[in-house]
Write a protein that holds these residues in place. Structure first.
Motif, PDB file in Angstrom:
ATOM      1  N   VAL A  51       0.842  -1.198   0.000  1.00 55.91           N
ATOM      2  CA  VAL A  51       0.000   0.000   0.000  1.00 55.91           C
ATOM      3  C   VAL A  51       0.881   1.253   0.000  1.00 55.91           C
ATOM      4  O   VAL A  51       1.803   1.376   0.817  1.00 55.91           O
ATOM      5  CB  VAL A  51      -0.944   0.031   1.220  1.00 55.91           C
ATOM      6  N   THR A  52       0.598   2.162  -0.907  1.00 54.73           N
ATOM      7  CA  THR A  52       1.217   3.487  -0.906  1.00 54.73           C
ATOM      8  C   THR A  52       0.122   4.493  -0.601  1.00 54.73           C
ATOM      9  O   THR A  52      -0.878   4.566  -1.321  1.00 54.73           O
ATOM     10  CB  THR A  52       1.855   3.816  -2.264  1.00 54.73           C
ATOM     11  N   LEU A  53       0.289   5.247   0.474  1.00 54.55           N
ATOM     12  CA  LEU A  53      -0.742   6.184   0.918  1.00 54.55           C
ATOM     13  C   LEU A  53      -0.188   7.600   0.943  1.00 54.55           C
ATOM     14  O   LEU A  53       0.849   7.860   1.550  1.00 54.55           O
ATOM     15  CB  LEU A  53      -1.245   5.797   2.327  1.00 54.55           C
ATOM     16  N   PHE A  54      -0.875   8.498   0.255  1.00 56.80           N
ATOM     17  CA  PHE A  54      -0.566   9.919   0.309  1.00 56.80           C
ATOM     18  C   PHE A  54      -1.761  10.652   0.903  1.00 56.80           C
ATOM     19  O   PHE A  54      -2.918  10.344   0.560  1.00 56.80           O
ATOM     20  CB  PHE A  54      -0.291  10.485  -1.089  1.00 56.80           C
ATOM     21  N   ASP A  55      -1.486  11.624   1.786  1.00 56.35           N
ATOM     22  CA  ASP A  55      -2.569  12.490   2.255  1.00 56.35           C
ATOM     23  C   ASP A  55      -2.389  13.879   1.662  1.00 56.35           C
ATOM     24  O   ASP A  55      -1.473  14.122   0.869  1.00 56.35           O
ATOM     25  CB  ASP A  55      -2.647  12.521   3.789  1.00 56.35           C
ATOM     26  N   VAL A  56      -3.276  14.801   2.044  1.00 56.12           N
ATOM     27  CA  VAL A  56      -3.277  16.115   1.402  1.00 56.12           C
ATOM     28  C   VAL A  56      -1.969  16.864   1.618  1.00 56.12           C
ATOM     29  O   VAL A  56      -1.527  17.626   0.740  1.00 56.12           O
ATOM     30  CB  VAL A  56      -4.489  16.945   1.899  1.00 56.12           C
ATOM     31  N   ASP A  57      -1.297  16.638   2.736  1.00 57.62           N
ATOM     32  CA  ASP A  57      -0.025  17.320   2.968  1.00 57.62           C
ATOM     33  C   ASP A  57       1.087  16.794   2.065  1.00 57.62           C
ATOM     34  O   ASP A  57       2.048  17.509   1.763  1.00 57.62           O
ATOM     35  CB  ASP A  57       0.390  17.184   4.436  1.00 57.62           C
ATOM     36  N   ASP A  58       0.962  15.543   1.628  1.00 56.64           N
ATOM     37  CA  ASP A  58       1.976  14.976   0.734  1.00 56.64           C
ATOM     38  C   ASP A  58       1.943  15.602  -0.656  1.00 56.64           C
ATOM     39  O   ASP A  58       2.891  15.443  -1.434  1.00 56.64           O
ATOM     40  CB  ASP A  58       1.776  13.454   0.613  1.00 56.64           C
ATOM     41  N   LEU A  59       0.861  16.293  -0.977  1.00 58.20           N
ATOM     42  CA  LEU A  59       0.754  16.922  -2.289  1.00 58.20           C
ATOM     43  C   LEU A  59       1.673  18.139  -2.420  1.00 58.20           C
ATOM     44  O   LEU A  59       1.928  18.607  -3.532  1.00 58.20           O
ATOM     45  CB  LEU A  59      -0.691  17.366  -2.550  1.00 58.20           C
TER      46      LEU A  59
END
Length: 444
Positions: free
Chosen positions: A296-304
């Protein structure tokens, strides 16, 4: 005397795990505003809550006491100490509070400068306050001016060129991670404005298979029909996750939609195929612990933000022009705000002088037995002329007061003449265009 105060937290001051604790849905915002307005110290209130920020703008008499009280309210909501929350919050007042709102509405404070959604978000926040009955004369003028500023920025600059948004950056991040998206299987969770922008960005890249999961089936169907997708119900989501390559989540749920235990079962059924999760919701739709699951690779809004930095310079020139527009509109608002503060005090001062004249004339009535009516009229005229001449220069100087200094000067006038802080005389709105000097530009 009424003052503006904003208490806020944003992507510039705090991570998503703290911002999500203060996030407000439209319903929660209305309830929160009504609770605030029940407090005598809060005269008007509007709340803005997006994935990047939560800002509460209030009209108060005592901004110091109101800031402390409001910070306590927000800290209780976030479940942390007020001292800890205070470290990441900003609290501009009056014209600085207006400047913050104008910059937010213009997209200058967004993670993606010039993003498309923010003007609509500010408008909905204002409409929520209107419906809740917590807006008033000062916030009405403030938000009307802010929306007009945002419109000018979008009309007179190219800051929105390319239609950059959190959604488009999320899709760019998916391309950076997986490469060509055309044959990828995408699941979009949610069917709001951000999900629509995500669907459009995917459609422009040739993605034709999208499964939109949302509790509002009619909205989900409309979105799927427009962009060539299909609709699934929430209870079918685990099955779709077994086949998805990319999941983009953006709902208004106060709790995670995808939890670690459920996703672990999904990943076992995928036979080791990797899964990319992009969570652009605040509060987050995906349990952060899901990032620990193999594959699983998870990005949240801060990773953008890493993707965003690559496009920052492209909009630099347009952003500078947008800032000039903001400052022009701040000058106009400052003139109105200054006159709004000054004119009632001037009216109260002159009423105070009139009351003294009436009192002295009354105290001496009947003491001049030999005075004719004409003599008495002349005495009264002289008394009023002395009062008018005495107050003429203070009136001129008060009208010319710099809005940045008006509060202290008006308070001093009220103190010197023994007028109560709340003493005022109603001044028609049309008179609020009285001559006042403009607010100097920041940094001038």
């Amino acid at each position: 005397m009424s003052e503006l105060l904003t208490l806020g937290i944003s992507h510039k001051t705090a991570p998503v795990e703290l911002r999500e604790r203060l996030a407000l849905t439209d319903t929660a915002a209305a309830e929160f505003l009504q609770e605030l307005s029940a407090e005598p110290a809060i005269r008007e209130a509007v709340a803005i809550s997006t994935c990047n920020r939560t800002e509460i703008t209030v009209v108060v008499g005592d901004p110091v006491a109101a800031e402390s009280e409001l910070l306590g309210w927000l800290a209780r909501r976030a479940g942390i100490r007020p001292t800890e929350l205070g470290k990441v919050m900003y609290s501009p007042r009056n014209c600085d509070a207006a400047r913050q709102l104008f910059r937010v509405t213009s997209g200058l404070e967004s993670m993606i400068v010039g993003e498309a959604e923010v003007q609509g978000q500010v408008k909905r926040a204002y409409e929520t306050a209107l419906a809740a009955g917590t807006a008033g004369p000062l916030t009405n003028r403030l938000f009307t001016a802010a929306l007009q500023t945002g419109k000018r920025v979008r009309t007179e600059t190219k800051i929105t060129e390319g239609h950059a948004s959190v959604s488009s950056v999320a899709v760019s991040l998916a391309e950076d991670t997986l490469g060509e998206l055309t044959d990828r299987h995408v699941v979009i969770i949610g069917a709001g404005e951000t999900s629509e922008l995500t669907a459009r960005a995917l459609h422009e890249r040739g993605v034709t298979t999208m499964f939109v999961a949302n509790r509002r089936a009619d909205r989900a169907r409309s979105l799927a029909d427009r962009f060539g997708g299909d609709v699934i119900a929430f209870d079918k989501l685990p099955t779709q996750l077994e086949h998805a390559d990319i999941v983009v989540a953006q709902t208004a749920s106060p709790h995670p939609i995808i939890d670690q235990e459920e996703l672990e079962l999904v990943m076992k059924a995928r036979d080791g195929r990797p899964l990319l999760l992009i969570d652009i919701a605040v509060p987050r739709d995906v349990d952060p612990a899901c990032a620990d699951i193999p594959g699983v690779t998870l990005f949240d809004v801060d990773d953008l933000q890493g993707v965003v930095r690559r496009t920052t310079n492209v909009r630099g020139m347009e952003a500078r022009r947008a800032e000039e527009i903001v400052e022009e509109e701040i000058e106009r608002f400052a003139e109105w705000l200054g006159s709004r503060a000054v004119l009632p005090t001037i009216a109260a001062l002159r009423q105070h002088g009139t009351d003294i004249v009436e009192q002295v004339l009354g105290e001496n009535e009947g003491r001049w037995e030999s005075a004719s009516p004409a003599d008495l009229a002349r005495v009264e005229a002289i008394a009023r002329a002395v009062m008018n001449r005495l107050l003429h220069e203070p009136t001129i100087r008060l009208k010319a007061t710099d809005p940045n200094r008006s509060h202290g000067r008006l308070s001093l006038v009220r103190e010197l003449f023994g007028m109560d802080e709340g003493a005022s005389v109603d001044v028609p709105e049309a008179e609020h265009g009285a001559e006042v000097r403009s607010l100097p530009r920041r940094g001038a």
